[in-house]
Design an enzyme around this catalytic site. Structure first.
Site, short mmCIF file in Angstrom:
data_model
loop_
_atom_site.label_atom_id
_atom_site.label_comp_id
_atom_site.label_asym_id
_atom_site.label_seq_id
_atom_site.Cartn_x
_atom_site.Cartn_y
_atom_site.Cartn_z
N CYS A 269 1.97 76.22 159.45
CA CYS A 269 2.75 77.46 159.51
C CYS A 269 1.79 78.65 159.51
CB CYS A 269 3.75 77.53 158.36
SG CYS A 269 3.04 77.22 156.75
N SER B 215 -0.20 74.98 155.26
CA SER B 215 -0.27 76.43 155.50
C SER B 215 -1.49 76.76 156.34
CB SER B 215 -0.38 77.16 154.17
OG SER B 215 -1.68 76.98 153.63
N ASP B 216 -1.44 77.90 157.00
CA ASP B 216 -2.67 78.44 157.55
C ASP B 216 -3.50 78.91 156.35
OD1 ASP B 216 -4.71 79.41 159.11
OD2 ASP B 216 -3.41 80.45 160.53
N TRP B 217 -4.77 79.18 156.62
CA TRP B 217 -5.71 79.51 155.54
C TRP B 217 -5.45 80.93 155.01
CZ3 TRP B 217 -5.73 75.06 157.37
CH2 TRP B 217 -6.64 74.08 157.04
#
Ligand code: BGC
Length: 737
Positions: A246, A279-281
Site C-alpha cells: 500500500c 506498507s510502503d516504507w
C-alpha cells in the site's frame, strides 16, 4: 558381508523403524508436506507459533546500515530495502526484500560490489505491448534475486500515468488499465515462478510524487474501480502477487495503508486476495491500521514508532484488535510464502548468467523503442553516410536510467558505468545522480558500420556541435530527461540546453535524427525541423546496442506509445501540479476530476489533439488491416486480418478500441496483439474483450454493469488512427468483481 550389503541392511532397518515409529515421532514439521494447500500449511505453522513469534513477522527492518549505532545490519539481513527475521525454531525463513522495479537493486552498494542486470524502464516495457516480454523480464529479475539470496521483490509497479510529469512514470506501465494490468501481472508471474515473492505496488492512486505523503486523491469510487483499481485487478488476476504494497498517499480521505475500502472491501473482499498487504516504507501512521487491512509494517525505523510491535500488542491486550486479526495477518504472510515456494525452494547463492540476462534486457529495449517520425525514410541509416556526427546525451559512455529505489547498479563487466551528480538541497541531494547503464550507442554504431567515420561531441557547447554537424553527412542528437522517485518534473521540456542544441544542429544539417532517452513524454519544439525521432526511453543494460540496431535497421522498430505525448501541459487535467507550494505535513486534495478518463480517454473526451497519441509507433514496414467482424452477445469479439504490405519483415501492434458504449461515445482500449509478419504475409487476429473493459462499475449493485445496446469498436494504429470500424449489440449483464 560386503560394505554395500551392510549399508543396505542398515537402510532397510531404518525404514522398518520409521514405519513402526509411534505418532509422537512423526515429522515435527507437518507443514513441510508440499502436497497440502498453502492455506493448510500456513495454519499448521501458525498454530505452533507463540505470540512473540507471530509479532516477529508483522514488522520489518529497513535493512540498511544507518539505523544501528555501529553501522551494522540487522542480524541475518543481506542488506536491501527490507528484512523480516525468520523463526529458526519452526524453519520459517527470513524475508530478504529487495527493490526490483527494473532489476535487483543494491541501495548505496550495501551488498558491496553486487551489480545486476538493468532492464529498460517500465514505459519501455509497456511500449512493447508484449505480455511475453513482461514475463521474461520478471523471470530474469526473479532468477537473479534468487541467486543473490533474496526472496521478496518490491516489484510490480502498476500505477497509472495520470500526469506526464510524474517522476516515477518510468517505473510504471503507462496510462491504460488493460495494458498496464496485463504486463504488470505477467511480470509478477515471471518473478514468482522463480520462487521469489513479488509485490504489486503502490496500492493505490499514488499517481504523483509531489508531497506524496500528504496528497489526498479525491476520486469518484466507480471511476477508481474503472481505472487505477482495474489495472491492479487485472494484474492480480494474472500474477497472483504474494504481497501488495500500500502506498503513501490518501484516497478519499484515508491513508492508503489504513484504507478499509481499498484494502478490505476491494482487495481482500471483492477480489478475494489471499496474500498479505505490506506498507510502503514510512507509510504507517498507527497500530490501528491493522484493523483497516494492513498486515505488515515495513521499514519500521522510518515510521514515527514501530507500530506493529508494542502498540499493536497493547491493542490486542485491551481488546481493540482481536487476536483473530493478528492470526489472520500471520496466516496471510505464511500462506504466500508457501504458495510461492519460499519454504520448498529457498534461494541458493549462485552465479548469475549476466550475458544471457543482458539479452533479455536488449530484447525488451528493441521491442519497446518507438519510431515517432521518419521523414523521407531517413531511417534506417544507409551505409552511404560516411561521416556521422553523434552529439550529446553521454552517448559515448552509456544510456540513461531513472533514480530512486528502482535504481539498479548496472552489471558492468569492466566495472565502469558513468554517474553524473545532479545534487540539490535536502535529504535526497547527495543521492541524486544520473546513472548511465554501460552500453554506449556510439560504440554500438561503430560496431555496425565499420566503414563510416563516427565523431562524438558532448553537446555542451552548441557551437562545437554545430561545427561537427555541418561537417557530417548525418547528425544524431541524443537527448536525455532524467527523473527520480520523490519528485515530479516541473514541466515537459528537455532540461538544459537540449532544445536549443537540437534546433541549432537541425539548422546546420538537414539530416538530423533525434534519439530521446526520457522517463516521460517531452515537448518537441523542433519536431518539424528534424528528419527522424526515436523514443528509446531508459533502454537498460544493452540499450546502446538496441538503439544502434534500430537506427541501422537490424531491428525493425515496433514499439508503441503507452502514454500520450501532449502538445502542452495545458492539455492535462491538472496543468498546475497539486501541492507543489505546500510545506511537507500539510494534507491537500488532488481532484481526479477526469475520473476513469485517464490519458487518451481524456484527450478523446475533451477533443484534444496530442503531439503523439497513445498507441502510436512507426515501422520500417507498413501494415494493412482488413476483414473486420464484430460479434456481440455477452461480450465483444473482434476479428480481422493484418498484412505486412512493406518490403521488410516487421511487427505490427493492432489495437482494438471501444468507441461507443450503448450509444454513448467514449474511447477505451479493449484488446491488442503483437503480430510478427514477413513481407506479404497476413495473420488473422481475434480479440475477445474482458467484460470489465466495456462495462461501468455500479457502486450500488457492487458489480460491473454492461448495459444492453449497440457497442462501437475500431481496429486502430493508435488511439487516434482508426482503420476499421464496426459495431455489435450486447445483451447486457452484471459481472461480479
Ligand atoms: C518506495 C517503494 C520502495 C520502498 C523501499 C519507497 O520509498 O516508494 O517503491 O519499494 O521505498 O525501498
Amino acid at each position: 558381508m560386503t560394505t554395500k550389503t551392510i549399508l543396505m541392511a542398515a537402510f532397510g532397518a531404518a525404514l522398518l523403524c520409521a514405519a513402526a515409529a509411534p505418532a509422537s515421532a512423526r515429522p515435527a514439521r507437518p507443514w513441510t508436506n508440499a502436497s497440502l494447500s498453502p492455506d493448510a500449511r500456513a495454519d499448521l505453522v501458525e498454530k505452533r507459533m507463540t505470540q512473540d513469534e507471530k509479532f516477529t513477522l508483522l514488522h520489518g527492518y529497513f535493512a540498511m546500515p544507518f539505523f544501528s549505532k555501529d553501522g551494522s545490519l540487522p542480524k541475518g539481513a543481506l542488506g536491501s530495502a527490507g528484512f523480516v527475521p525468520g523463526i529458526p525454531r519452526l524453519g520459517i525463513p527470513a524475508l530478504q526484500e529487495s527493490d526490483a522495479s527494473l532489476g535487483v537493486a543494491n541501495p548505496m552498494n550495501v551488498r558491496k560490489g553486487d551489480s545486476a542486470t538493468a532492464l529498460p524502464s517500465g514505459l519501455a516495457l509497456a511500449a512493447t505491448f508484449d505480455p511475453g516480454l513482461a514475463y521474461d523480464g520478471g523471470a530474469m529479475i526473479g532468477q537473479e534475486a534468487w541467486r543473490k539470496g533474496l526472496n521478496v521483490l518490491l516489484a510490480g509497479g502498476g500505477n497509472l500515468a495520470r500526469d506526464p510529469r510524474n517522476g516515477r512514470n518510468f517505473e510504471y506501465l503507462g496510462e491504460d488499465p488493460l495494458l498496464a494490468g496485463t504486463l504488470d501481472g505477467e511480470s509478477i508471474r515471471g518473478i514468482q515462478d522463480q520462487h521469489v515473492v513479488s509485490t504489486m505496488k503502490h496500492f493505490v492512486l499514488n499517481d504523483q510524487e509531489t508531497n506524496r505523503h500528504w496528497a489526498n486523491g479525491v476520486i469518484d469510487p466507480a471511476a477508481l474501480r474503472e481505472s487505477d483499481l482495474l489495472a491492479f485487478e487485472i494484474a492480480n488476476d494474472r500474477g497472483h502477487p504474494g504481497s501488495v504494497m500500500c502506498s503513501y498517499n490518501l484516497i478519499n480521505g484515508h491513508y492508503a495503508c489504513a484504507n478499509k475500502f481499498t484494502l478490505d472491501t476491494v482487495l481482500k473482499g471483492d477480489w478475494g486476495y489471499p496474500g498479505w498487504v505490506m506498507s510502503d516504507w514510512g507509510a504507517v501512521h498507527s497500530a490501528n491500521d491493522a484493523l483497516e487491512g494492513l498486515d505488515q509494517e515495513s521499514g519500521q525505523e522510518i515510521d514515527k514508532q514501530i507500530f506493529f510491535d508494542k502498540p499493536l500488542r497493547a491493542l490486542v491486550k485491551d481488546g481493540t484488535v482481536p487476536q483473530a486479526r493478528i492470526d489472520n495477518m500471520v496466516h496471510r504472510i505464511l500462506r504466500s510464502m508457501f504458495a510461492v515456494g519460499l519454504f520448498d525452494h529457498p534461494p541458493v547463492q549462485t552465479p548469475v548468467d549476466y550475458k544471457a540476462d543482458a539479452e533479455v534486457a536488449q530484447s525488451v529495449a528493441e521491442h519497446g523503442i518507438v519510431l515517432l517520425k521518419n521523414a523521407d525514410n531517413a531511417l534506417p541509416l544507409a551505409a552511404g553516410a560516411k561521416h556521422v556526427a553523434v552529439i550529446g546525451g553521454h552517448a559515448d559512455a552509456g544510456v540513461l536510467s531513472g533514480g530512486g529505489s528502482a535504481q539498479v547498479i548496472p552489471h558492468a563487466p569492466r566495472g565502469m558505468y558513468p554517474t553524473v551528480a545532479v545534487g540539490g538541497e535536502g535529504m535526497m541531494g547527495p543521492f541524486s545522480s544520473m546513472t548511465f547503464d554501460p552500453s554506449s550507442p556510439l560504440q554500438a554504431m561503430r560496431g555496425l558500420d565499420k566503414d563510416a567515420e563516427f565523431r562524438f561531441d558532448t553537446g555542451r557547447y552548441v557551437a562545437a556541435a554545430v561545427k561537427l554537424a555541418k561537417a557530417s553527412d548525418v547528425a544524431i542528437v541524443f537527448a536525455t530527461q532524467w527523473e527520480m522517485e520523490g519528485s515530479d518534473l516541473p514541466d515537459l521540456s528537455l532540461p538544459g540546453n537540449q532544445d536549443a542544441l537540437i534546433e541549432a544542429v537541425a539548422a546546420a544539417n538537414p539530416h538530423t535524427i533525434v534519439v530521446l532517452e526520457t522517463g516521460n513524454p517531452v515537448l518537441m519544439p523542433w519536431l518539424d525541423k528534424v528528419q527522424a525521432v526515436v523514443e528509446a526511453w531508459y533502454p537498460g543494460q544493452s540499450g546502446g546496442e538496441a538503439i544502434a540496431n534500430v537506427l541501422y535497421g537490424k531491428v525493425n522498430p515496433s514499439g508503441h506509445l503507452p502514454i500520450t505525448f501532449p502538445k502542452s501541459i495545458d492539455q492535462n487535467p491538472r496543468p498546475d501540479m497539486p501541492g507543489i507550494d505546500l510545506k511537507p505535513g500539510q494534507v491537500f486534495d488532488v481532484h481526479y476530476t477526469e475520473g476513469a478518463k485517464v490519458g487518451y480517454r481524456w484527450f478523446a473526451d475533451q477533443k484534444l489533439t496530442p503531439l503523439f497519441p497513445f498507441g502510436f509507433g512507426l515501422s520500417y514496414a507498413s501494415f494493412s488491416f482488413s476483414n473486420l467482424t464484430v460479434e456481440g452477445g455477452q461480450t465483444l469479439t473482434v476479428s480481422f486480418d493484418v498484412t505486412n504490405t512493406g518490403s521488410v519483415a516487421g511487427e505490427a501492434v493492432p489495437q482494438v478500441y471501444l468507441t461507443s458504449q450503448a450509444g454513448k461515445p467514449l474511447e477505451r482500449l479493449i484488446g491488442f496483439e503483437r503480430v510478427s509478419l514477413e513481407p506479404g504475409q497476413s495473420q488473422h487476429v481475434s480479440v475477445s474483450a474482458d467484460p470489465r473493459l466495456i462495462a461501468n462499475f455500479d457502486t450500488t449493485a457492487k458489480g460491473w454493469r454492461v448495459d444492453a445496446g449497440e457497442y462501437g469498436v475500431a481496429v486502430s494504429r493508435s488511439a487516434n488512427d482508426p482503420v476499421l470500424t464496426g459495431s455489435a449489440a450486447l445483451t447486457g449483464e452484471m459481472v461480479q468483481p
